[in-house]
Design an enzyme around this catalytic site. Structure first.
Site, PDB file in Angstrom:
ATOM      1  N   TYR A   1      31.646  23.375  -7.164  1.00  0.00           N
ATOM      2  CA  TYR A   1      32.302  22.573  -8.187  1.00  0.00           C
ATOM      3  C   TYR A   1      33.785  22.319  -7.947  1.00  0.00           C
ATOM      4  O   TYR A   1      34.427  21.667  -8.768  1.00  0.00           O
ATOM      5  CB  TYR A   1      32.104  23.239  -9.555  1.00  0.00           C
TER       6      TYR A   1
ATOM      7  N   ASN B   1      15.071  24.088  -7.938  1.00  0.00           N
ATOM      8  CA  ASN B   1      15.758  23.809  -9.193  1.00  0.00           C
ATOM      9  C   ASN B   1      14.950  22.778  -9.969  1.00  0.00           C
ATOM     10  O   ASN B   1      14.890  21.607  -9.582  1.00  0.00           O
ATOM     11  CB  ASN B   1      17.162  23.264  -8.928  1.00  0.00           C
TER      12      ASN B   1
ATOM     13  N   GLU C   1      25.672  29.065 -16.897  1.00  0.00           N
ATOM     14  CA  GLU C   1      25.774  27.658 -16.523  1.00  0.00           C
ATOM     15  C   GLU C   1      26.055  26.753 -17.720  1.00  0.00           C
ATOM     16  O   GLU C   1      25.818  25.546 -17.658  1.00  0.00           O
ATOM     17  CB  GLU C   1      24.478  27.223 -15.827  1.00  0.00           C
TER      18      GLU C   1
ATOM     19  N   GLY D   1      21.484  20.056 -11.390  1.00  0.00           N
ATOM     20  CA  GLY D   1      22.685  19.423 -11.919  1.00  0.00           C
ATOM     21  C   GLY D   1      22.509  17.918 -11.966  1.00  0.00           C
ATOM     22  O   GLY D   1      21.967  17.324 -11.039  1.00  0.00           O
TER      23      GLY D   1
ATOM     24  N   GLU E   1      15.690  27.863  -2.540  1.00  0.00           N
ATOM     25  CA  GLU E   1      15.340  27.951  -3.952  1.00  0.00           C
ATOM     26  C   GLU E   1      14.851  26.608  -4.467  1.00  0.00           C
ATOM     27  O   GLU E   1      14.979  25.579  -3.788  1.00  0.00           O
ATOM     28  CB  GLU E   1      16.529  28.428  -4.792  1.00  0.00           C
TER      29      GLU E   1
ATOM     30  N   ARG F   1      14.794  19.666  -7.393  1.00  0.00           N
ATOM     31  CA  ARG F   1      15.516  19.753  -6.120  1.00  0.00           C
ATOM     32  C   ARG F   1      15.082  21.013  -5.395  1.00  0.00           C
ATOM     33  O   ARG F   1      15.178  22.115  -5.938  1.00  0.00           O
ATOM     34  CB  ARG F   1      17.029  19.792  -6.370  1.00  0.00           C
TER      35      ARG F   1
ATOM     36  N   ASP G   1      15.668  23.293  -2.163  1.00  0.00           N
ATOM     37  CA  ASP G   1      16.743  23.541  -1.198  1.00  0.00           C
ATOM     38  C   ASP G   1      16.249  24.371  -0.022  1.00  0.00           C
ATOM     39  O   ASP G   1      15.576  25.394  -0.208  1.00  0.00           O
ATOM     40  CB  ASP G   1      17.901  24.269  -1.874  1.00  0.00           C
TER      41      ASP G   1
ATOM     42  N   SER H   1      23.276  27.881 -10.155  1.00  0.00           N
ATOM     43  CA  SER H   1      24.611  27.442  -9.757  1.00  0.00           C
ATOM     44  C   SER H   1      25.336  28.483  -8.918  1.00  0.00           C
ATOM     45  O   SER H   1      26.560  28.549  -8.893  1.00  0.00           O
ATOM     46  CB  SER H   1      25.465  27.095 -10.986  1.00  0.00           C
TER      47      SER H   1
END
Length: 326
Positions: free
Chosen positions: A236, A290, A28, A294, A288, A274, A276, A166
């Site tokens: 992305y 984070n 990443e 990002g 998951e 974050r 998810d 990612s």
């Protein structure tokens, strides 16, 4: 828990010397550079004295002029700052590594501590924590390189590295003949691999912000609408549709928010994380967590806070000041 987003000062005040660290040795690296560039620019616009540090792909620490610093030199720079903003996604940063360096250097930093970063980065450990809380996760199996050689399944399953981000190394396996390549791709990034049953549901992200007073703030929820697997390329290439606020029934929204805060607290997260989920007919299923999501202006978490009226600059400023107040 509160859904009221705190407001930052309308004008910069009490500027701070802030170190922003990006790059890193993980897959990443480029994403981390983008997050660091965005955060650094936002902090500078808020009046802070920003110091950029980059970790090269080979692990070398570089200053703003791309000159090698060495680890000791990097620590000296970090110690000259009031607070550090780690923007290293994935292993070697988000997994608690950079937090540990900041702890040893005695410098306040934004985001999760050592333990929370390490736990959340480990998808298998996160599943165990969620299970203890009664939060559903996809049925799955943990494999090593030795186990993978003899493992078989009929599919469909999702294969992913245990500790990567990612969506790198993540594959959707529809037929048995696709399994060996998927396992090999995941094992290139991690010595352990997670094989999970496919969960059918809406992909919904929840941003949880922990404040220094112990309160928890949840931003408007975001739904990810993608054609197929939300993999690294889809994340992305601009093809994913981020819908915020997500159109959800009140009962589903509360279930997602409650589950996200419970997991955030059980892992010991700090700052913003974050969480998810897949929202299924039976309720939320955790995907998951984070702890260093990002963080460009177009990333999910800043979009969620923007939907509540907190600008990107204000959010960065809030995280910096909260780190000092913690």
């Amino acid at each position: 828990m509160s859904t009221t987003i705190p407001t930052a000062a309308s004008a910069p005040s009490n500027p701070l010397r802030v170190a922003v660290v990006g790059g890193g040795r993980s897959s990443e690296h480029d994403v981390s550079l983008a997050s660091a560039a965005g955060v650094a620019a936002a902090a500078a616009r808020r009046g802070h004295d920003v110091v950029r540090l980059t970790i090269h792909r080979d692990g070398t620490w570089l200053d703003a002029g791309r000159r090698p610093l060495g680890l000791a030199g990097a620590v000296d720079v970090l110690r000259s700052c009031a607070v550090v903003v780690p923007m290293l996604h994935g292993p070697g940063g988000e997994d608690g590594t950079l937090a540990a360096l900041c702890e040893l250097a005695g410098v306040p930093y934004v985001g999760a501590g050592v333990g929370a970063g390490a736990l959340a980065m480990d998808k298998w450990a996160t599943k165990l924590v969620a299970g203890a809380l009664g939060v559903a996760t996809a049925p799955g199996r943990l494999l090593t390189a030795a186990d993978a050689a003899s493992y078989t399944c009929a599919g469909p399953v999702v294969v992913k590295p245990v500790a990567a981000g990612s969506s790198h190394g993540v594959s959707l396996v529809r037929t048995p003949d696709e399994l060996p390549a998927a396992l090999a791709a995941a094992l290139e990034l991690d010595a352990r691999v997670l094989v999970e049953e496919v969960v059918v549901g809406r992909e919904v992200d929840v941003a949880v912000l922990g404040r220094p007073d112990g309160s928890r703030v949840v931003a408007p929820l975001l739904e990810v609408v993608a054609d197929g697997l939300f993999d690294a390329e889809t994340k992305y290439d601009g093809s994913a549709d981020f819908r915020v606020p997500a159109e959800l029934a009140d009962v589903d929204r509360k279930a997602l928010e409650d589950a996200a805060v419970a997991v955030y607290d059980a892992l010991g997260c700090r700052g913003v994380a974050r969480v998810d989920f897949f929202l299924t007919a039976d309720g939320p299923v955790l995907n998951e967590v984070n702890t260093t999501p990002g963080f460009t202006e177009q990333s999910q978490v800043p979009r969620m806070f923007a939907a509540a009226g907190t600008s990107y600059e204000e959010l960065v400023d809030l995280l910096v000041r909260d780190a000092l107040a913690a």
